[in-house]
Scaffold this motif. Structure first.
Motif, PDB file in Angstrom:
ATOM      1  N   MET A 174       3.521  -9.764  32.467  1.00  9.73           N
ATOM      2  CA  MET A 174       2.863  -8.835  33.048  1.00  9.73           C
ATOM      3  C   MET A 174       1.371  -8.784  32.353  1.00  9.73           C
ATOM      4  N   LYS A 175       0.495  -8.348  33.399  1.00  9.15           N
ATOM      5  CA  LYS A 175      -0.857  -8.357  33.004  1.00  9.15           C
ATOM      6  C   LYS A 175      -1.403  -7.379  32.123  1.00  9.15           C
ATOM      7  N   LYS A 176      -1.806  -7.478  31.061  1.00  7.66           N
ATOM      8  CA  LYS A 176      -2.186  -6.232  30.268  1.00  7.66           C
ATOM      9  C   LYS A 176      -3.600  -5.747  30.583  1.00  7.66           C
ATOM     10  N   PRO A 177      -3.820  -4.645  31.383  1.00  8.76           N
ATOM     11  CA  PRO A 177      -5.148  -4.177  31.729  1.00  8.76           C
ATOM     12  C   PRO A 177      -5.868  -3.821  30.668  1.00  8.76           C
ATOM     13  N   LYS A 178      -7.030  -4.119  30.571  1.00 12.39           N
ATOM     14  CA  LYS A 178      -8.115  -3.480  29.865  1.00 12.39           C
ATOM     15  C   LYS A 178      -8.189  -1.834  29.804  1.00 12.39           C
ATOM     16  N   TRP A 179      -8.293  -1.147  28.625  1.00  5.07           N
ATOM     17  CA  TRP A 179      -8.258   0.328  28.392  1.00  5.07           C
ATOM     18  C   TRP A 179      -9.045   1.066  29.873  1.00  5.07           C
ATOM     19  N   ASN A 180     -10.415   0.201  29.812  1.00  7.58           N
ATOM     20  CA  ASN A 180     -11.315   1.007  30.810  1.00  7.58           C
ATOM     21  C   ASN A 180     -11.486   0.327  32.142  1.00  7.58           C
ATOM     22  N   LEU A 181     -10.080  -0.329  32.423  1.00  7.60           N
ATOM     23  CA  LEU A 181     -10.108  -0.998  33.829  1.00  7.60           C
ATOM     24  C   LEU A 181     -10.522  -0.300  34.957  1.00  7.60           C
ATOM     25  N   GLU A 182     -11.212  -0.524  35.739  1.00  7.18           N
ATOM     26  CA  GLU A 182     -11.446   0.146  36.991  1.00  7.18           C
ATOM     27  C   GLU A 182     -10.917  -0.579  38.129  1.00  7.18           C
ATOM     28  N   TRP A 183     -10.748  -0.073  39.255  1.00  5.54           N
ATOM     29  CA  TRP A 183     -10.143  -0.866  40.395  1.00  5.54           C
ATOM     30  C   TRP A 183     -10.738  -1.957  40.894  1.00  5.54           C
ATOM     31  N   ASP A 184     -10.332  -3.249  40.587  1.00  3.61           N
ATOM     32  CA  ASP A 184     -10.911  -4.190  41.407  1.00  3.61           C
ATOM     33  C   ASP A 184     -10.027  -4.860  42.649  1.00  3.61           C
ATOM     34  N   ASP A 185     -10.839  -5.924  43.002  1.00  5.28           N
ATOM     35  CA  ASP A 185      -9.873  -6.543  44.034  1.00  5.28           C
ATOM     36  C   ASP A 185      -8.652  -7.243  43.843  1.00  5.28           C
ATOM     37  N   GLY A 186      -8.600  -7.607  42.631  1.00  3.38           N
ATOM     38  CA  GLY A 186      -7.169  -8.044  42.119  1.00  3.38           C
ATOM     39  C   GLY A 186      -5.954  -7.109  42.254  1.00  3.38           C
ATOM     40  N   MET A 187      -6.485  -5.702  42.522  1.00  4.17           N
ATOM     41  CA  MET A 187      -5.340  -4.640  42.643  1.00  4.17           C
ATOM     42  C   MET A 187      -4.902  -4.361  43.959  1.00  4.17           C
ATOM     43  N   SER A 188      -5.717  -5.117  44.778  1.00  5.82           N
ATOM     44  CA  SER A 188      -5.639  -4.773  46.241  1.00  5.82           C
ATOM     45  C   SER A 188      -4.075  -5.109  46.607  1.00  5.82           C
ATOM     46  N   VAL A 189      -3.521  -4.231  47.432  1.00  8.00           N
ATOM     47  CA  VAL A 189      -2.157  -4.719  47.987  1.00  8.00           C
ATOM     48  C   VAL A 189      -2.458  -5.094  49.394  1.00  8.00           C
ATOM     49  N   GLY A 190      -3.555  -5.293  49.721  1.00 12.10           N
ATOM     50  CA  GLY A 190      -3.871  -5.765  51.274  1.00 12.10           C
ATOM     51  C   GLY A 190      -3.432  -4.925  52.348  1.00 12.10           C
ATOM     52  N   ILE A 191      -3.414  -3.378  51.994  1.00 14.47           N
ATOM     53  CA  ILE A 191      -3.041  -2.395  53.012  1.00 14.47           C
ATOM     54  C   ILE A 191      -4.073  -1.232  52.617  1.00 14.47           C
ATOM     55  N   PRO A 192      -5.179  -1.290  53.614  1.00 16.97           N
ATOM     56  CA  PRO A 192      -6.286  -0.281  53.209  1.00 16.97           C
ATOM     57  C   PRO A 192      -6.178   1.035  52.757  1.00 16.97           C
ATOM     58  N   GLU A 193      -5.232   1.775  53.239  1.00 22.46           N
ATOM     59  CA  GLU A 193      -4.996   3.038  53.191  1.00 22.46           C
ATOM     60  C   GLU A 193      -4.316   3.299  51.714  1.00 22.46           C
ATOM     61  N   ILE A 194      -3.621   2.309  51.422  1.00 22.20           N
ATOM     62  CA  ILE A 194      -3.042   2.594  49.986  1.00 22.20           C
ATOM     63  C   ILE A 194      -4.003   1.887  48.849  1.00 22.20           C
ATOM     64  N   ASP A 195      -4.798   0.993  49.048  1.00 23.82           N
ATOM     65  CA  ASP A 195      -5.861   0.745  48.214  1.00 23.82           C
ATOM     66  C   ASP A 195      -6.669   2.202  48.013  1.00 23.82           C
ATOM     67  N   GLU A 196      -7.049   2.759  49.211  1.00 25.04           N
ATOM     68  CA  GLU A 196      -7.870   3.858  49.028  1.00 25.04           C
ATOM     69  C   GLU A 196      -7.224   4.908  48.235  1.00 25.04           C
ATOM     70  N   ASP A 197      -5.777   5.202  48.207  1.00 24.50           N
ATOM     71  CA  ASP A 197      -4.884   5.930  47.373  1.00 24.50           C
ATOM     72  C   ASP A 197      -5.115   5.566  45.832  1.00 24.50           C
ATOM     73  N   HIS A 198      -5.029   4.439  45.726  1.00 23.54           N
ATOM     74  CA  HIS A 198      -4.930   3.868  44.215  1.00 23.54           C
ATOM     75  C   HIS A 198      -6.746   4.129  43.736  1.00 23.54           C
ATOM     76  N   LYS A 199      -7.567   3.649  44.578  1.00 27.92           N
ATOM     77  CA  LYS A 199      -8.847   3.877  44.095  1.00 27.92           C
ATOM     78  C   LYS A 199      -9.058   5.563  43.677  1.00 27.92           C
ATOM     79  N   ARG A 200      -8.466   6.272  44.429  1.00 27.88           N
ATOM     80  CA  ARG A 200      -8.697   7.730  44.114  1.00 27.88           C
ATOM     81  C   ARG A 200      -8.178   8.411  43.128  1.00 27.88           C
ATOM     82  N   PHE A 201      -6.851   7.731  43.052  1.00 26.31           N
ATOM     83  CA  PHE A 201      -6.235   8.133  41.629  1.00 26.31           C
ATOM     84  C   PHE A 201      -6.457   7.806  40.442  1.00 26.31           C
ATOM     85  N   ILE A 202      -7.272   6.513  40.391  1.00 27.65           N
ATOM     86  CA  ILE A 202      -7.685   5.831  39.438  1.00 27.65           C
ATOM     87  C   ILE A 202      -8.962   6.678  38.577  1.00 27.65           C
TER      88      ILE A 202
END
Ligand SMILES: [Fe+2]
Ligand SMILES: [Fe+2]
Length: 140
Positions: A1-29
């Motif tokens: 399991m990758k341990k995210p930094k405390w203040n991690l922001e959304w980055d391309d490594g978190m992309s699931v390759g589905i734009p609508e879902i990436d947008e959701d993730h960005k918003r809730f972060i």
């Protein structure tokens, strides 16, 4: 399991390759960041609670969207993923239920700050599994 930094922001490594879902993730972060800011800046309890409820609502809507997406595309691990969503929902509910408007304890504040970690871990572990699955069937 990758341990995210405390203040991690959304980055391309978190992309699931589905734009609508990436947008959701960005918003809730970013909503979680607002919650964390309210906590670390020691804003009023009512404001912390308002932001907490916003995160929870948004997360629940997002989970429903993902589950709907899995049904539509017949994702083989839809059930396992939904169970993992339920675990997260229960954890968030516990934090919400233990909110006390007249005096937030350090323990509660720590729990609320952990929400970021919980959701980011969910994206990096569970969500990445379906991301890889859909990428692999697209590649065929
Ligand atoms: Fe997700
Ligand atoms: Fe998910």
């Amino acid at each position: 399991m990758k341990k995210p930094k405390w203040n991690l922001e959304w980055d391309d490594g978190m992309s699931v390759g589905i734009p609508e879902i990436d947008e959701d993730h960005k918003r809730f972060i970013s909503l979680i960041d607002e919650l964390n800011l309210a906590i670390t800046e020691r804003m009023r309890a009512a404001e912390i609670n308002r932001r907490l409820l916003h995160v929870i609502e948004d997360t629940n809507q997002h989970f429903e969207r993902e589950e709907h997406f899995f049904r539509e595309r017949q994702y083989p691990n839809a059930e396992g993923h939904a169970r993992s969503h339920n675990n997260v929902r229960n954890t968030l509910k516990k934090i919400q239920d233990s909110f006390m408007p007249y005096g937030l304890e350090a323990e509660w504040l720590d729990a609320a700050l952990m929400i970021k970690q919980i959701l980011i871990n969910h994206i990096l572990d569970e969500d990445m599994q379906y991301a890889n699955y859909f990428k692999s069937i697209k590649a065929k």
